[in-house]
Motif scaffolding. Structure first.
Motif: not given
Ligand SMILES: Nc1ncnc2c1ncn2[C@@H]1O[C@H](COP(=O)(O)OP(=O)(O)OP(=O)(O)O)[C@@H](O)[C@H]1O
Ligand SMILES: Nc1ccn([C@H]2C[C@H](O)[C@@H](COP(=O)(O)O)O2)c(=O)n1
Length: 226
Positions: A22-31, A99-101, A165-167, A208-212
């Motif tokens: 998935g694209p940047s900040a879509s929540g991959k790492t958190s999931l 690596i995040w610069s 906005e998340r990032r 609109f879907l939180p990680t849990p």
């Molecule tokens: N489902 C979600 N709802 C709201 N905020 C989220 C959700 N998933 C992740 N976040 C928040 O969004 C930010 C980016 O999340 P995360 O690092 O998991 O995304 P990513 O897809 O892995 O990004 P990247 O590809 O750039 O590494 C974090 O601050 C995280 O807490």
């Protein structure tokens, strides 16, 4: 629906292989880490290697034949855990933060657009996965490259403004980190299309879907697929 105790026990005993793209900040790492702690699985975040190679490129010319990985190490944490620092080491230096610069961000587009680097990096990931084939692998193309036989392929999406906005919120206290989140790329579109056609594929919009809730959806899907 949750997995039954027997299903969860079986997943933990035999292991599970999941790709999350998935694209940047879509929540991959958190999931990935939320699932890893539920299932006792290791996580490989392939984006870290792309960033590490971009960091190395910003420091000088790179050997083109894979020898870079003699000096660039990407540590995997124990099952169910996030990696303790240092997770990425280059010539003995901990570059996990560097690596995040913004400078690395500039190089990233060249590295990820170069088929030769993509091949070398994917080969390197195959070597890292090695004996731990039952694991969660995070990236932009894992469903189509490293994890074609995964038990479940997840593609996360979210509105661009929400991802941006998340990032921004994530790095509010770390001004040295790049916060530019771009539109969905062609590679993201290809992977999404691929995942949506897989019987074990799951496309989730996290706008609109939180990680849990995303964790519950994946566990439910895993239960259905097995
Ligand atoms: N489902 C979600 N709802 C709201 N905020 C989220 C959700 N998933 C992740 N976040 C928040 O969004 C930010 C980016 O999340 P995360 O690092 O998991 O995304 P990513 O897809 O892995 O990004 P990247 O590809 O750039 O590494 C974090 O601050 C995280 O807490
Ligand atoms: N399998 C992958 C993983 C990452 N990339 C690229 C995409 C980004 O430019 C960069 C960093 O990834 P992120 O940390 O934002 O997930 O690496 C890729 O092309 N393929």
């Amino acid at each position: 629906m949750h997995l039954s105790v027997r299903q969860k026990d079986s997943l933990m005993r035999h292991g599970v292989a999941i790709s999350i793209d998935g694209p940047s900040a879509s929540g991959k790492t958190s999931l990935a880490y939320a699932l890893a702690s539920r299932l006792g699985t290791r996580v490989l975040d392939t984006g870290l290697t792309y960033r590490a190679v971009a960091y190395a490129a910003s420091r000088g010319p790179l050997p083109p034949d894979g020898r870079l990985f003699d000096v660039l190490r990407h540590e995997l944490a124990a099952p169910g855990a996030r990696p303790a620092l240092p997770a990425v080491v280059y010539h003995g230096e901990d570059i996990t933060d560097a690596i995040w610069s913004a400078e690395v961000e500039q190089q990233l587009r060249f590295i990820s657009a170069d088929p030769a680097w993509r091949r070398d990096i994917t080969d390197h990931h195959r070597a890292i996965i090695g004996g731990h084939e039952r694991m969660i692998v995070v990236g932009r193309d894992c469903a189509t490259t490293l994890m074609t036989n995964a038990d479940c392929h997840v593609f996360l999406t979210a509105m661009e403004a929400v991802r941006r906005e998340r990032r921004r919120a994530q790095y509010r206290t770390q001004p040295e980190r790049a916060v530019n989140v771009g539109p969905v790329t062609r590679l993201d579109d290809i992977t999404r299309e691929h995942v949506s056609r897989q019987p074990r594929g799951l496309v989730l919009d996290t706008t609109f879907l939180p990680t849990p809730a995303a964790v519950r959806a994946v566990l439910h899907h895993l239960g259905e697929c097995r």
